[in-house]
Scaffold this motif. Sequence first.
Motif, PDB file in Angstrom:
ATOM      1  N   GLU A 102      79.521  22.759  28.312  1.00 36.42           N
ATOM      2  CA  GLU A 102      78.390  23.004  27.406  1.00 36.42           C
ATOM      3  C   GLU A 102      77.526  23.587  28.350  1.00 36.42           C
ATOM      4  N   GLY A 103      76.701  24.591  27.709  1.00 35.58           N
ATOM      5  CA  GLY A 103      75.885  25.638  28.417  1.00 35.58           C
ATOM      6  C   GLY A 103      76.327  26.417  29.503  1.00 35.58           C
ATOM      7  N   LEU A 104      77.447  26.455  29.713  1.00 34.29           N
ATOM      8  CA  LEU A 104      78.038  27.316  30.783  1.00 34.29           C
ATOM      9  C   LEU A 104      79.046  28.326  30.264  1.00 34.29           C
ATOM     10  N   SER A 105      79.802  27.840  29.617  1.00 36.78           N
ATOM     11  CA  SER A 105      80.925  28.353  29.063  1.00 36.78           C
ATOM     12  C   SER A 105      80.578  29.666  27.981  1.00 36.78           C
ATOM     13  N   ALA A 106      79.219  29.695  27.623  1.00 38.97           N
ATOM     14  CA  ALA A 106      78.995  30.692  26.624  1.00 38.97           C
ATOM     15  C   ALA A 106      77.575  31.401  27.097  1.00 38.97           C
ATOM     16  N   ALA A 107      77.328  31.373  28.479  1.00 38.03           N
ATOM     17  CA  ALA A 107      76.044  31.649  28.822  1.00 38.03           C
ATOM     18  C   ALA A 107      75.884  32.859  29.297  1.00 38.03           C
ATOM     19  N   GLY A 108      75.374  33.839  28.574  1.00 35.90           N
ATOM     20  CA  GLY A 108      75.238  35.068  29.507  1.00 35.90           C
ATOM     21  C   GLY A 108      76.460  36.279  29.142  1.00 35.90           C
ATOM     22  N   ALA A 109      76.210  37.219  29.995  1.00 33.50           N
ATOM     23  CA  ALA A 109      77.208  38.281  29.615  1.00 33.50           C
ATOM     24  C   ALA A 109      78.321  38.241  30.558  1.00 33.50           C
ATOM     25  N   THR A 110      78.574  37.159  31.215  1.00 34.85           N
ATOM     26  CA  THR A 110      79.861  37.203  32.010  1.00 34.85           C
ATOM     27  C   THR A 110      80.911  36.145  31.181  1.00 34.85           C
ATOM     28  N   THR A 111      80.524  35.790  30.207  1.00 32.75           N
ATOM     29  CA  THR A 111      81.443  34.692  29.496  1.00 32.75           C
ATOM     30  C   THR A 111      81.902  35.170  28.322  1.00 32.75           C
ATOM     31  N   LEU A 112      82.817  34.604  27.484  1.00 28.13           N
ATOM     32  CA  LEU A 112      83.362  34.861  26.293  1.00 28.13           C
ATOM     33  C   LEU A 112      83.138  33.676  25.389  1.00 28.13           C
ATOM     34  N   PRO A 113      82.092  33.848  24.554  1.00 29.40           N
ATOM     35  CA  PRO A 113      81.556  32.852  23.536  1.00 29.40           C
ATOM     36  C   PRO A 113      82.739  32.731  22.478  1.00 29.40           C
ATOM     37  N   GLY A 114      83.006  31.607  22.086  1.00 28.00           N
ATOM     38  CA  GLY A 114      83.991  31.238  21.030  1.00 28.00           C
ATOM     39  C   GLY A 114      85.346  31.214  21.531  1.00 28.00           C
ATOM     40  N   TRP A 115      85.866  31.414  22.684  1.00 31.37           N
ATOM     41  CA  TRP A 115      87.075  31.336  23.241  1.00 31.37           C
ATOM     42  C   TRP A 115      87.340  29.658  23.838  1.00 31.37           C
ATOM     43  N   ASP A 116      87.793  28.962  22.912  1.00 27.66           N
ATOM     44  CA  ASP A 116      88.020  27.713  23.143  1.00 27.66           C
ATOM     45  C   ASP A 116      89.368  27.510  23.770  1.00 27.66           C
ATOM     46  N   PRO A 117      89.597  27.072  24.934  1.00 31.43           N
ATOM     47  CA  PRO A 117      90.828  26.951  25.508  1.00 31.43           C
ATOM     48  C   PRO A 117      91.863  25.872  24.757  1.00 31.43           C
ATOM     49  N   ILE A 190      77.308  28.495  42.057  1.00 35.42           N
ATOM     50  CA  ILE A 190      76.688  27.730  43.262  1.00 35.42           C
ATOM     51  C   ILE A 190      75.353  28.298  43.454  1.00 35.42           C
ATOM     52  N   ILE A 191      74.300  27.370  43.963  1.00 30.13           N
ATOM     53  CA  ILE A 191      73.135  28.207  44.300  1.00 30.13           C
ATOM     54  C   ILE A 191      72.895  28.399  45.680  1.00 30.13           C
ATOM     55  N   ILE A 192      72.738  29.756  45.887  1.00 29.69           N
ATOM     56  CA  ILE A 192      72.999  30.411  47.284  1.00 29.69           C
ATOM     57  C   ILE A 192      71.585  30.610  47.714  1.00 29.69           C
ATOM     58  N   THR A 193      70.657  30.793  46.789  1.00 30.12           N
ATOM     59  CA  THR A 193      69.228  31.255  47.109  1.00 30.12           C
ATOM     60  C   THR A 193      68.307  30.453  46.301  1.00 30.12           C
ATOM     61  N   PRO A 194      68.069  29.191  46.786  1.00 30.43           N
ATOM     62  CA  PRO A 194      67.142  28.131  46.028  1.00 30.43           C
ATOM     63  C   PRO A 194      65.749  28.933  45.653  1.00 30.43           C
ATOM     64  N   GLY A 195      65.479  28.744  44.358  1.00 30.29           N
ATOM     65  CA  GLY A 195      64.403  29.395  43.673  1.00 30.29           C
ATOM     66  C   GLY A 195      64.489  30.836  43.665  1.00 30.29           C
ATOM     67  N   GLY A 196      65.897  31.445  43.518  1.00 30.03           N
ATOM     68  CA  GLY A 196      65.894  32.879  43.534  1.00 30.03           C
ATOM     69  C   GLY A 196      66.096  33.176  41.875  1.00 30.03           C
ATOM     70  N   LEU A 197      66.596  34.327  41.802  1.00 27.79           N
ATOM     71  CA  LEU A 197      66.972  34.941  40.710  1.00 27.79           C
ATOM     72  C   LEU A 197      67.137  34.122  39.276  1.00 27.79           C
ATOM     73  N   PRO A 198      66.796  33.978  38.128  1.00 28.99           N
ATOM     74  CA  PRO A 198      67.163  33.111  37.266  1.00 28.99           C
ATOM     75  C   PRO A 198      68.521  33.504  36.624  1.00 28.99           C
ATOM     76  N   CYS A 199      69.382  32.565  36.415  1.00 30.60           N
ATOM     77  CA  CYS A 199      70.813  32.883  35.794  1.00 30.60           C
ATOM     78  C   CYS A 199      70.796  32.325  34.461  1.00 30.60           C
ATOM     79  N   ASP A 200      71.763  32.799  33.633  1.00 33.37           N
ATOM     80  CA  ASP A 200      71.791  32.369  32.083  1.00 33.37           C
ATOM     81  C   ASP A 200      72.137  31.095  32.123  1.00 33.37           C
ATOM     82  N   CYS A 201      72.620  30.607  33.133  1.00 33.27           N
ATOM     83  CA  CYS A 201      73.375  29.077  33.059  1.00 33.27           C
ATOM     84  C   CYS A 201      71.981  27.911  33.222  1.00 33.27           C
ATOM     85  N   GLY A 202      70.900  28.588  33.516  1.00 31.28           N
ATOM     86  CA  GLY A 202      69.762  27.590  33.895  1.00 31.28           C
ATOM     87  C   GLY A 202      69.172  27.362  35.244  1.00 31.28           C
ATOM     88  N   ASN A 203      70.362  27.819  36.131  1.00 28.37           N
ATOM     89  CA  ASN A 203      69.884  27.644  37.717  1.00 28.37           C
ATOM     90  C   ASN A 203      69.013  28.789  38.127  1.00 28.37           C
TER      91      ASN A 203
END
Length: 354
Positions: A102-117, A190-203
């Motif tokens: 939830e919240g990761l599999s369809a988050a942003g431009a690197t994922t495929l929303p609707g592709w339920d394994p 994985i968070i590599i730069t704390p407080g860095g660029l926002p990601c579609d996943c929420g981190n």
Amino acid sequence: MEGEGLVHATGRRPAARGQPPLVYAFNPAGAVALGFEVRPDILTMVLTDLGGTALLTRQMRLTRTDPAHVLGLMAQMADEAQTDRPRILGAGLVIPGPFGVEGLSAAGATTLPGWDPKQIPAMAAEALGMPVHLDKDATAAALAEGMGGAAQGLSSYAFLYFGSGLGLGVVSQGQPLRGGFGNAGEVGHIIITPGGLPCDCGNHGCLEQYVSRLSLQRHLVAQGLLASHTRGTDATVAALLAAGNPALSTWITTAAEALSRAIGLLENLFDPQCIILGGALPDALLDALIANLSLPEGSVSRRADRNGPRVARGTSGNRSAAMGAAALVIHDTVTPRLDAHRSMPTEMKDAPCP
Ligand SMILES: [Zn+2]
């Protein structure tokens, strides 16, 4: 398997006593397998023989990624590829992870929303008219690189796979690590730069925001060097790299810094013989990233007895995940029967059926 043309006898091995045992080898031409990779921007298909050699490669740009549309395109490609081919074993299909989160599999431009394994293998099998094996792109790419690429001969290695995002396939003692839900190696978040660029996943500060094809494309578009995310990336990057463009160099420096930290982490976690970079980035750019790495000293991979580099570039290119998808089919078709044969107790061989 001999009856099906998958193996053929190559002679008899000399034996001290009794009937010399028959020696078998795979018959590469005995069957073919299809491998598909669906990325948010591109659909790749390869057709390989039983030995894993690519006989045909097709790529198609995607403007829509809903499963019904893409499965229709895959069926068309499969029909065209199968003309006059020997028996087809099935198809492997690989997509970006993570699966079912939830919240990761369809988050942003690197994922495929609707592709339920849970549903995709059956839907794909129906569309293609053959069995379909589903796996994560990075895991399949790691296996392909082990069969005929930079990881050939290694039993434990990690493969950082550039799709649209960044994935990780880990092979440990010859076995791919999949985790409890097929999501092991979701390294992009994985968070590599704390407080860095926002990601579609929420981190904030996810690795994928610094080291991925999408991060490169965003940087080039923001610098006015690329017109859009969807076209011309590889040609543009090749030209900028050859010209020593400072804006591209800035991306490489930032990406290599984040990647160096991530590689130190992966080395200490998995103790790989080598970490391999590959997938959908031009070879010259992967080489530039590797040349700019500053690997941490506190790593289990700093061994005096090393006989190879800590980090290397893969050799399967941008079709490595699709090649791996086809390899999954071959592996799943052949290995269980070899294992079943091998593990059959001697006293059971001639036992009558109950
Ligand atoms: Zn993230």
